[in-house]
Scaffold this motif. Structure first.
Motif, PDB file in Angstrom:
ATOM      1  N   LYS A  73      -1.072  -1.768  68.696  1.00 19.06           N
ATOM      2  CA  LYS A  73      -2.494  -1.468  68.733  1.00 19.06           C
ATOM      3  C   LYS A  73      -2.732  -0.287  69.674  1.00 19.06           C
ATOM      4  O   LYS A  73      -1.988  -0.099  70.640  1.00 19.06           O
ATOM      5  CB  LYS A  73      -3.289  -2.686  69.197  1.00 19.06           C
ATOM      6  N   PRO A  74      -3.755   0.539  69.397  1.00 19.23           N
ATOM      7  CA  PRO A  74      -3.992   1.729  70.225  1.00 19.23           C
ATOM      8  C   PRO A  74      -4.043   1.449  71.724  1.00 19.23           C
ATOM      9  O   PRO A  74      -3.555   2.245  72.529  1.00 19.23           O
ATOM     10  CB  PRO A  74      -5.335   2.239  69.699  1.00 19.23           C
ATOM     11  N   GLY A  75      -4.615   0.302  72.115  1.00 19.09           N
ATOM     12  CA  GLY A  75      -4.695  -0.024  73.536  1.00 19.09           C
ATOM     13  C   GLY A  75      -3.337  -0.172  74.182  1.00 19.09           C
ATOM     14  O   GLY A  75      -3.130   0.261  75.329  1.00 19.09           O
ATOM     15  N   ASN A  76      -2.382  -0.768  73.464  1.00 14.77           N
ATOM     16  CA  ASN A  76      -1.034  -0.928  74.005  1.00 14.77           C
ATOM     17  C   ASN A  76      -0.285   0.401  74.040  1.00 14.77           C
ATOM     18  O   ASN A  76       0.487   0.664  74.962  1.00 14.77           O
ATOM     19  CB  ASN A  76      -0.262  -1.953  73.169  1.00 14.77           C
ATOM     20  N   ILE A  77      -0.499   1.224  73.029  1.00 15.31           N
ATOM     21  CA  ILE A  77       0.118   2.552  73.036  1.00 15.31           C
ATOM     22  C   ILE A  77      -0.454   3.391  74.182  1.00 15.31           C
ATOM     23  O   ILE A  77       0.269   4.127  74.856  1.00 15.31           O
ATOM     24  CB  ILE A  77      -0.103   3.267  71.682  1.00 15.31           C
ATOM     25  N   ALA A  78      -1.757   3.255  74.409  1.00 14.40           N
ATOM     26  CA  ALA A  78      -2.402   3.970  75.519  1.00 14.40           C
ATOM     27  C   ALA A  78      -1.784   3.570  76.852  1.00 14.40           C
ATOM     28  O   ALA A  78      -1.491   4.414  77.711  1.00 14.40           O
ATOM     29  CB  ALA A  78      -3.902   3.676  75.514  1.00 14.40           C
ATOM     30  N   LYS A  79      -1.575   2.272  77.038  1.00 15.66           N
ATOM     31  CA  LYS A  79      -0.967   1.774  78.274  1.00 15.66           C
ATOM     32  C   LYS A  79       0.447   2.302  78.442  1.00 15.66           C
ATOM     33  O   LYS A  79       0.851   2.695  79.539  1.00 15.66           O
ATOM     34  CB  LYS A  79      -0.971   0.248  78.265  1.00 15.66           C
ATOM     35  N   GLU A  80       1.182   2.329  77.354  1.00 14.58           N
ATOM     36  CA  GLU A  80       2.567   2.822  77.373  1.00 14.58           C
ATOM     37  C   GLU A  80       2.626   4.285  77.799  1.00 14.58           C
ATOM     38  O   GLU A  80       3.521   4.697  78.541  1.00 14.58           O
ATOM     39  CB  GLU A  80       3.172   2.655  75.979  1.00 14.58           C
ATOM     40  N   LEU A  81       1.660   5.076  77.350  1.00 12.11           N
ATOM     41  CA  LEU A  81       1.675   6.520  77.597  1.00 12.11           C
ATOM     42  C   LEU A  81       0.831   6.940  78.795  1.00 12.11           C
ATOM     43  O   LEU A  81       0.847   8.116  79.166  1.00 12.11           O
ATOM     44  CB  LEU A  81       1.183   7.257  76.346  1.00 12.11           C
ATOM     45  N   GLY A  82       0.091   6.008  79.376  1.00 12.25           N
ATOM     46  CA  GLY A  82      -0.742   6.341  80.527  1.00 12.25           C
ATOM     47  C   GLY A  82      -1.962   7.168  80.167  1.00 12.25           C
ATOM     48  O   GLY A  82      -2.366   8.045  80.921  1.00 12.25           O
ATOM     49  N   SER A 108      -6.054   7.022  78.070  1.00 12.55           N
ATOM     50  CA  SER A 108      -7.154   6.100  77.820  1.00 12.55           C
ATOM     51  C   SER A 108      -7.083   5.547  76.402  1.00 12.55           C
ATOM     52  O   SER A 108      -6.489   6.163  75.499  1.00 12.55           O
ATOM     53  CB  SER A 108      -8.494   6.809  78.026  1.00 12.55           C
ATOM     54  N   SER A 109      -7.702   4.403  76.191  1.00 15.01           N
ATOM     55  CA  SER A 109      -7.743   3.814  74.855  1.00 15.01           C
ATOM     56  C   SER A 109      -8.487   4.722  73.882  1.00 15.01           C
ATOM     57  O   SER A 109      -8.124   4.832  72.705  1.00 15.01           O
ATOM     58  CB  SER A 109      -8.415   2.439  74.906  1.00 15.01           C
ATOM     59  N   ALA A 110      -9.523   5.385  74.394  1.00 16.08           N
ATOM     60  CA  ALA A 110     -10.278   6.305  73.546  1.00 16.08           C
ATOM     61  C   ALA A 110      -9.411   7.468  73.085  1.00 16.08           C
ATOM     62  O   ALA A 110      -9.470   7.892  71.925  1.00 16.08           O
ATOM     63  CB  ALA A 110     -11.497   6.827  74.300  1.00 16.08           C
ATOM     64  N   ALA A 111      -8.571   7.989  74.005  1.00 15.66           N
ATOM     65  CA  ALA A 111      -7.673   9.096  73.651  1.00 15.66           C
ATOM     66  C   ALA A 111      -6.634   8.642  72.628  1.00 15.66           C
ATOM     67  O   ALA A 111      -6.283   9.393  71.714  1.00 15.66           O
ATOM     68  CB  ALA A 111      -6.988   9.631  74.901  1.00 15.66           C
ATOM     69  N   ALA A 112      -6.161   7.411  72.777  1.00 19.48           N
ATOM     70  CA  ALA A 112      -5.175   6.890  71.823  1.00 19.48           C
ATOM     71  C   ALA A 112      -5.792   6.711  70.439  1.00 19.48           C
ATOM     72  O   ALA A 112      -5.166   7.040  69.426  1.00 19.48           O
ATOM     73  CB  ALA A 112      -4.623   5.561  72.328  1.00 19.48           C
TER      74      ALA A 112
END
Length: 219
Positions: free
Chosen positions: A24-33, A35-39
């Motif tokens: 999910k975008p939120g987990n990918i965002a966390k992985e890459l450091g 924001s969820s919006a950017a993901a």
């Protein structure tokens, strides 16, 4: 493709192969450091390029085009890890960090030259499979987490699934490296700990470690 796109696609691929992370975008965002919006914005842009499949609130999936891109990046990363380990005997943490930078600057031609120089290895020093130039993984993974290994049997360490420096420092200090043989003495099920012996030393590992050390039973 930009570094940001390559890292995004690679993160989806790696999370998709993990037992603990979804895509999910939120987990990918966390992985890459990021924001969820950017993901989410990146996901929508890549979906328009037929690199991923994006549906609101759903895990991200790579298309055939995206999967091929991810495997190409992973191939270059793992070839660099193998080369750096061979030439400079860098730690497993350091080769990962350096390969993260080098993978994005590597042409397909150079990747082939590195592979040829190394004898076309099938695995990197962490035990991770190296995709072929055509984007295939030709090896079969039969390994299990050390936490699931049977008592009283010998195993060969096949993968070390981490990027954490302290984990690799511990492994290095205790000869826990890809290809080495260990004996599983005891599984402490209630406390989630595993006792092993290696090189006449006894080590007790908690589940944080035994779940990311993968082994194959020794024949």
């Amino acid at each position: 493709m930009s570094v940001a796109i390559e890292n995004f696609v690679k993160a989806i691929y790696k999370n998709g192969k993990s037992n603990t992370n979804d895509t999910k975008p939120g987990n990918i965002a966390k992985e890459l450091g990021i924001s969820s919006a950017a993901a989410t914005d990146m996901a929508q842009k890549l979906a328009a390029k037929d690199i991923i499949v994006y549906k609101k609130y759903q895990p991200l999936k790579l298309t055939e085009k995206g999967n091929k891109m991810a495997l190409n990046i992973v191939r270059k990363h793992r070839l660099w890890e193998s080369l750096l380990f061979k030439l400079f005997d860098l730690s497993l943490h350091d080769i990962h960090r350096e390969a993260e930078l080098l993978e994005h600057q590597t042409s397909d031609l150079l990747a082939e030259k590195i592979s040829d120089y190394l004898g076309n290895p099938k695995f990197d020093p962490h035990g991770d499979p190296i995709p072929t130039a055509s984007g295939e993984i030709t090896t079969t993974d039969t390994s299990v987490p050390l936490s699931k290994a049977s008592e009283g049997k010998n195993y060969i360490i096949s993968r070390l699934l981490s990027t954490d420096k302290e984990f690799f420092d511990f492994c290095s200090a205790n000869a826990l490296k890809y290809g080495n043989t260990i004996h599983v003495s005891k599984q402490f099920t209630s406390s989630k700990m595993t006792q092993i012996s290696i090189n006449n030393n006894t080590i007790v590992l908690n589940s944080d470690f035994s779940n990311i050390i993968y082994v194959d039973e020794k024949e």
